[in-house]
Design a protein around this motif. Sequence first.
Motif, short mmCIF file in Angstrom:
data_model
loop_
_atom_site.label_atom_id
_atom_site.label_comp_id
_atom_site.label_asym_id
_atom_site.label_seq_id
_atom_site.Cartn_x
_atom_site.Cartn_y
_atom_site.Cartn_z
N GLN A 81 -47.50 -61.11 36.75
CA GLN A 81 -48.59 -62.11 36.71
C GLN A 81 -49.41 -62.06 37.99
OE1 GLN A 81 -46.37 -65.60 35.66
NE2 GLN A 81 -46.44 -65.12 33.48
N GLU A 82 -48.73 -61.87 39.12
CA GLU A 82 -49.46 -61.76 40.39
C GLU A 82 -50.29 -60.47 40.43
OE1 GLU A 82 -49.70 -64.30 42.71
OE2 GLU A 82 -48.71 -65.28 41.03
N ARG A 83 -49.74 -59.40 39.86
CA ARG A 83 -50.51 -58.15 39.79
C ARG A 83 -51.82 -58.36 39.03
NH1 ARG A 83 -48.42 -53.65 35.68
NH2 ARG A 83 -49.62 -54.94 34.24
N GLU A 84 -51.70 -59.01 37.87
CA GLU A 84 -52.90 -59.24 37.05
C GLU A 84 -53.89 -60.13 37.80
OE1 GLU A 84 -53.60 -57.69 33.97
OE2 GLU A 84 -51.92 -56.54 34.77
N ARG A 85 -53.38 -61.11 38.52
CA ARG A 85 -54.24 -62.02 39.30
C ARG A 85 -55.00 -61.22 40.38
NH1 ARG A 85 -54.12 -67.32 40.85
NH2 ARG A 85 -52.25 -67.77 39.66
N LEU A 86 -54.28 -60.35 41.10
CA LEU A 86 -54.92 -59.58 42.17
C LEU A 86 -55.94 -58.58 41.61
CD1 LEU A 86 -51.80 -59.15 44.46
CD2 LEU A 86 -53.89 -60.38 45.04
N LEU A 87 -55.64 -58.02 40.45
CA LEU A 87 -56.61 -57.13 39.81
C LEU A 87 -57.89 -57.88 39.47
CD1 LEU A 87 -54.22 -55.16 37.42
CD2 LEU A 87 -55.84 -54.09 39.00
N GLU A 89 -58.94 -60.85 40.93
CA GLU A 89 -59.62 -61.51 42.06
C GLU A 89 -60.07 -60.54 43.15
OE1 GLU A 89 -58.59 -65.33 43.47
OE2 GLU A 89 -57.10 -65.64 41.91
N LEU A 90 -59.44 -59.39 43.24
CA LEU A 90 -59.84 -58.41 44.27
C LEU A 90 -60.09 -57.04 43.63
CD1 LEU A 90 -57.24 -59.39 47.04
CD2 LEU A 90 -59.70 -59.81 47.11
N PRO A 91 -61.06 -56.98 42.69
CA PRO A 91 -61.22 -55.72 41.94
C PRO A 91 -61.65 -54.55 42.80
CG PRO A 91 -63.01 -57.27 41.45
CD PRO A 91 -62.02 -58.01 42.29
N ASP A 92 -62.25 -54.82 43.96
CA ASP A 92 -62.66 -53.71 44.82
C ASP A 92 -61.49 -53.15 45.63
OD1 ASP A 92 -62.55 -56.18 46.03
OD2 ASP A 92 -64.03 -55.72 47.57
N LEU A 93 -60.42 -53.89 45.71
CA LEU A 93 -59.30 -53.50 46.59
C LEU A 93 -58.02 -53.18 45.82
CD1 LEU A 93 -58.35 -53.28 49.52
CD2 LEU A 93 -58.00 -55.74 49.55
N THR A 157 -49.40 -48.48 33.04
CA THR A 157 -50.25 -48.77 34.20
C THR A 157 -49.62 -49.85 35.09
OG1 THR A 157 -51.58 -50.42 33.06
CG2 THR A 157 -52.41 -48.16 33.03
N ASP A 158 -49.87 -49.68 36.38
CA ASP A 158 -49.58 -50.69 37.39
C ASP A 158 -50.84 -50.71 38.25
OD1 ASP A 158 -47.37 -52.41 37.72
OD2 ASP A 158 -45.99 -50.72 37.75
N ALA A 159 -50.74 -51.14 39.50
CA ALA A 159 -51.95 -51.15 40.33
C ALA A 159 -51.64 -50.58 41.70
CB ALA A 159 -52.50 -52.56 40.45
N VAL A 160 -52.69 -50.13 42.35
CA VAL A 160 -52.54 -49.53 43.67
C VAL A 160 -53.57 -50.15 44.61
CG1 VAL A 160 -54.06 -47.53 43.26
CG2 VAL A 160 -52.10 -47.26 44.73
N THR A 161 -53.23 -50.21 45.90
CA THR A 161 -54.14 -50.83 46.86
C THR A 161 -54.04 -50.13 48.20
OG1 THR A 161 -54.84 -52.99 47.74
CG2 THR A 161 -52.48 -52.56 47.74
N ASP A 162 -54.77 -50.63 49.18
CA ASP A 162 -54.56 -50.25 50.58
C ASP A 162 -53.92 -51.47 51.22
OD1 ASP A 162 -54.75 -49.96 53.33
OD2 ASP A 162 -56.49 -48.65 53.18
N ASP A 163 -52.64 -51.36 51.54
CA ASP A 163 -51.89 -52.55 51.94
C ASP A 163 -52.41 -53.22 53.22
OD1 ASP A 163 -50.99 -50.30 53.26
OD2 ASP A 163 -48.87 -50.57 52.77
N SER A 164 -52.79 -52.44 54.23
CA SER A 164 -53.25 -53.11 55.45
C SER A 164 -54.61 -53.76 55.23
CB SER A 164 -53.24 -52.19 56.66
OG SER A 164 -54.21 -51.21 56.56
N LEU A 168 -55.69 -57.74 55.77
CA LEU A 168 -56.91 -58.16 56.47
C LEU A 168 -57.79 -59.01 55.56
CD1 LEU A 168 -57.43 -54.79 58.29
CD2 LEU A 168 -57.27 -56.99 59.46
N ARG A 169 -57.86 -58.63 54.31
CA ARG A 169 -58.70 -59.38 53.37
C ARG A 169 -58.17 -60.80 53.18
NH1 ARG A 169 -61.99 -57.26 49.36
NH2 ARG A 169 -63.04 -58.93 48.27
N ILE A 170 -56.85 -60.91 53.05
CA ILE A 170 -56.26 -62.25 52.88
C ILE A 170 -56.48 -63.07 54.16
CG2 ILE A 170 -54.09 -63.51 52.45
CD1 ILE A 170 -55.35 -62.06 49.98
N LEU A 171 -56.40 -62.41 55.31
CA LEU A 171 -56.67 -63.12 56.57
C LEU A 171 -58.13 -63.56 56.65
CD1 LEU A 171 -54.59 -60.98 59.11
CD2 LEU A 171 -54.14 -63.35 58.40
#
Length: 490
Positions: A81-87, A89-93, A157-164, A168-171
């Motif tokens: 559910q958190e994965r889907e939320r991040l996809l 809310e942060l589609p660019d990341l 499917t799952d999702a991939v990001t740049d963790d750092s 920074l984005r959440i900060l």
Amino acid sequence: MIGLRPDPQQLVGQAWDLVVVGGGITGAGVALMAAQQGLRVLLLEKQDYAWGTSSRSSKMVHGGLRYLAQGDVRLTRESLQERERLLRELPDLVHRHTYLFPVRKGSFPGRLGLSVALMGYDFLAGIRDHRWISARALRQRAPLLKLKQLRGAMSYTDAVTDDSRLVLRILHHAAAAGATVVNYSAVQRIERAAQHFQLHIQDQVNGANYQVSSQKVINATGAWVDQLSNSSPRVRPLRGSHIFLPAELLPVTDSYTLPHPDDGRPVFVFPWHGVTCVGTTDHDHTDDPQQEAYAHEHEVRYLLTLVRHAFPSVQLDRSDVISTMAGVRPVISSGKGLKPSQERRDHAVWESGGVVSVSGGKLTTFRIIALDALKAAGLIDERQYRQLRKQPRMLANAVTVPAGLESPAGAVSAEHLTATLLRWLVAQEQPVHLDDLLLRRTRIGNLTADGGRGWVRTNQALLQQVLAWDEERFSAESNRYDQILKLYYN
Ligand SMILES: Cc1cc2nc3c(=O)[nH]c(=O)nc-3n(C[C@H](O)[C@H](O)[C@H](O)COP(=O)(O)OP(=O)(O)OC[C@H]3O[C@@H](n4cnc5c(N)ncnc54)[C@H](O)[C@@H]3O)c2cc1C
């Protein structure tokens, strides 16, 4: 936005409701959720933001098929559910990405087992993305994959990001909601006074010592949590390492889950920012915790063995490795002497002497972890907790980062780090050292064969001008960066 690094003296004497210690994804999530509740929040990070485990993960925003395999439906559902939320809310990341699970004759789990597991996985996420790929189609899609006894592959499917960049984005969002965040600020001691806590801090830039007081403290220091928790040790630090390989030698467009020939452990091979990443390992981390973690040579050999086994026509040796990366999982120990990979990966929140500590879990579930910590600290009640868990949007404030910075083709390559972008990073994201810029604001250090040293030489004048570094400081930064690359990322 995060903005310039505040003068620590400005922090003294302010009435903080909450000090969050640790600027990884957990601390960032706690700061965000607390600031959105209107609390006066200060976040302190000893090194750089995401310097710890949160820049060294496998970059997956995922439910975790292994949790489902272990029967942990609650953790899998929550993560999905958190994965889907991040996809959303942060589609660019955060990007949806295809994972392939090759199936060979007699391999376990086979096609049927995987189909059933992935049906459940997709169901928990509310999507339907898994399908079977025939051996023929797989050979076209992955011509380098070993053919012997290949039956096909399960695709999901799952999702991939740049963790750092995620940290920074959440900060940025936390700061937009009112939080103050400061890197290179080590919390050395937490004292409990009558009505508040007194935190003793050392500024890692100028060595100055100062104190701040706060109503509440949340210790979100990951693998280092036991140093400030006031309680008996809870964390079993487990090191996981990755290697980055040139995509020209091992081109992949999907992520592969492949059993290691030595021990059957699943290892990922995935495309990331133009290179191919292979990982991870899983070892008790007994090195000095104050030192940056690094991939030991036996781990690099282990990962190369997997590549040679799974992609036999690919000629690779140690000299082809662009760089390595090691992170320490803050795994909450069962105390039962289990093998590293058998330890559970969910988070724990506990309180001792008034200090709330939170550790373990995953990048993906930082929002839930943050809410659990805020509830344990008494900063939200049960009703707010339930509401916040279900809230449709996590990010209340709009935050704008330069176009391309967070996309896979963006500022990760040296030519994209223009003067304009450099000025923005310096004004908005508090890079103090060269390694902050090249290993966490961008990934030039991880992804280019020379670790970005050529870019640094060519852009010396620009760096000196934008960062106000004289010759002496520039030379000290270059030497520091060389040492870091050599010792920890080689
Ligand atoms: C190899 C590997 C692969 C992983 N892959 C995935 C994945 O694909 N997907 C996923 O969801 N999760 C993954 N994880 C898990 C995930 O990366 C971690 O759970 C998460 O990053 C932990 O974040 P954290 O903020 O708790 O810790 P950290 O990121 O380590 O942050 C803690 C911070 O506290 C700071 N600190 C320490 N002491 C002090 C002090 N005294 N004062 C101030 N600051 C201090 C540290 O410098 C550090 O920056 C992986 C982990 C590893 C190791």
